[in-house]
Design a protein around this motif. Structure first.
Motif, PDB file in Angstrom:
ATOM      1  N   THR A  62       1.773 -41.992-102.215  1.00 61.72           N
ATOM      2  CA  THR A  62       1.206 -42.235-102.665  1.00 61.72           C
ATOM      3  C   THR A  62       1.503 -43.367-101.676  1.00 61.72           C
ATOM      4  N   TRP A  63       0.941 -44.853-102.339  1.00 61.79           N
ATOM      5  CA  TRP A  63       0.879 -46.340-101.736  1.00 61.79           C
ATOM      6  C   TRP A  63      -0.323 -47.413-102.906  1.00 61.79           C
ATOM      7  N   GLU A  64      -0.230 -48.442-102.828  1.00 60.53           N
ATOM      8  CA  GLU A  64      -0.475 -49.098-103.718  1.00 60.53           C
ATOM      9  C   GLU A  64      -1.754 -51.001-102.978  1.00 60.53           C
ATOM     10  N   PRO A  65      -2.920 -50.452-102.510  1.00 59.89           N
ATOM     11  CA  PRO A  65      -3.372 -51.215-102.482  1.00 59.89           C
ATOM     12  C   PRO A  65      -4.424 -52.092-103.163  1.00 59.89           C
ATOM     13  N   HIS A  66      -4.131 -52.845-103.815  1.00 63.46           N
ATOM     14  CA  HIS A  66      -4.137 -54.281-104.510  1.00 63.46           C
ATOM     15  C   HIS A  66      -3.813 -53.355-106.365  1.00 63.46           C
ATOM     16  N   GLN A  87      -6.983 -42.046-100.234  1.00 64.37           N
ATOM     17  CA  GLN A  87      -7.878 -42.635-101.562  1.00 64.37           C
ATOM     18  C   GLN A  87      -7.231 -44.368-100.548  1.00 64.37           C
ATOM     19  N   SER A  88      -8.437 -44.846-101.426  1.00 66.12           N
ATOM     20  CA  SER A  88      -8.584 -46.726-101.093  1.00 66.12           C
ATOM     21  C   SER A  88      -8.904 -47.215-102.177  1.00 66.12           C
ATOM     22  N   PHE A  89      -8.952 -48.695-102.203  1.00 64.71           N
ATOM     23  CA  PHE A  89      -9.409 -49.183-102.712  1.00 64.71           C
ATOM     24  C   PHE A  89      -9.964 -50.362-102.574  1.00 64.71           C
TER      25      PHE A  89
END
Lengths: 194, 209
Positions: A62-66, A87-89
């Protein structure tokens, strides 16, 4: 207004609002499990569409864009890794745009799809359209730049929706692919170090 | 009280009291979504449905509403119906929801629905209220189709997504400013027809959300 009136008005409002609340709670209780299941099914189907030739797609981190929770996946055919999905934001004009992108093992983009957004209907929501998304096919990290005129090696903005186009291309995909590359090479180093 | 046959009620909502062209209310959401015809139609259908349901609900509970607090009660009826539709569609009609989910919640802010709950449904029986809602909703739908027809044709050169003009003759029509241009010109046109052929005085509403 007498005390009696105040009590009457208050009771009237309370009764109607409680009934309204109960109806909404009932509908929500019925609808939300179905929503949850359908969303999950849709996600699986969406992932499968990103790399159709894969026969197994697994979450690999997992990662945390914004500051949002996003996942990345490894696609396998048999035992061989054939690509990744991230998946990205991206921060758009009026919402965070939630998207999926699939890349091959060299981090060249194969397919991009928009999962959800709340951009302006008629302008920003063109990011879902094929003529915009098709441009990403075969692009690498360096190509992910928005320009306003016609282009071969960069991405052309949707007219009237430059902010939304930039959110997908630069904020969403460029940082997404970069993060994916860093994470995966980090993992590879970790594995080699142990 | 505006009583009449059902057909007169429907006609009244569609023409004489047309939400957009005659009363000039509910303009913000209407202009926001009319850049393409498909969006205009979907929004119109959603509004039609909510208007009918709200009118019927308010009409059926009108004896239980204390006049002092009628507005908060209309608001929960509207917000309640919008939420019910929103959640039901999200669960059972996901394909359609993806198309119009964006707009459903906008309906809470529609002045025309509140206005009709106050001016008609709270004073009339269920069937006339339903007909009034059908008329208002159809009138809104009709106006949305007309506006979005011109905006999509001129702004994108397409109709319902099909390429007609080849190219984009007047891109500004799909931008927010173009919404006001299209709306102003069409309203002027309908006023002209009204004055020229029906001896009306033209409309110039106070405006509203």
């Amino acid at each position: 207004m007498t005390t009696k009136d105040i009590v009457k008005v208050t009771l009237n409002l309370v009764v109607i609002y409680v009934i309204g609340g109960l109806i909404l709670a009932f509908v929500y209780a019925k609808a939300s499990p179905i929503m949850y299941v359908k969303q999950k099914e849709e996600k699986e189907r969406a992932l499968k569409k990103m790399i159709p030739e894969a026969d197994k797609i697994e979450v690999s981190g997992t990662w945390e864009p914004h500051g949002k929770h996003a996942e990345y996946y490894t696609a396998k055919k048999g035992n061989e890794e054939i690509g990744y999905i991230i998946q990205s934001f991206g921060k758009g004009y009026s919402s965070y745009i939630n998207m999926l992108a699939s890349v091959d093992k060299n981090f060249t983009l194969k397919k991009v799809s928009i999962l959800s957004h709340a951009e302006t209907p008629g302008l920003g929501d063109e990011i879902e359209k094929d003529y915009f998304l098709r441009q990403f096919n075969g692009k690498t990290l360096d190509n992910l730049v928005i320009v306003k005129e016609e282009t071969k090696d960069k991405i052309q903005a949707i007219s009237g929706a430059t902010i939304s186009s930039r959110a997908v291309t630069e904020d969403g995909l460029r940082s997404g692919v970069k993060a994916l590359r860093d994470k995966l090479s980090g993992e590879a180093k970790d594995a080699a170090g142990h | 009280m505006q009583q009449g046959t059902n057909w007169e009620l429907i006609k009244n909502g569609m023409f004489k009291e047309n939400t957009l062209f005659r009363m000039a209310i509910s303009l913000c959401p209407a202009i926001a979504v009319t850049a393409s015809m498909k969006n205009g139609i979907l929004m119109g259908v959603a509004v039609l449905f909510v208007q009918v349901m709200v009118n019927m609900t308010v009409s059926s509970i009108r004896q239980f509403i204390n006049p002092r607090i009628r507005l908060p009660i209309y608001m929960i009826v509207i917000a309640g119906w919008v939420s019910v539709i929103d959640m039901t569609m999200a669960a059972y009609a996901r394909e359609a929801y993806k198309q119009i989910g964006l707009y459903i919640q906008l309906i809470v802010a529609f002045a025309s629905i509140l206005a009709k709950a106050e001016s008609f449904a709270s004073k009339n029986k269920i069937v006339p209220s339903m007909m009034d809602g059908v008329g208002m909703g159809l009138g809104f739908l009709l106006a949305m189709i007309v506006i979005s027809f011109f905006r999509e044709l001129l702004g994108k050169g397409t109709l319902l997504g099909l390429d007609i003009a080849g190219g984009k003759p007047l891109l500004i029509m799909v931008l927010p400013a173009g919404g006001f241009f299209a709306f102003g010109l069409l309203m002027g046109f309908f006023n002209w027809i009204d004055i020229r052929f029906f001896g009306g005085k033209g409309a110039g509403g106070a405006g509203g959300h």
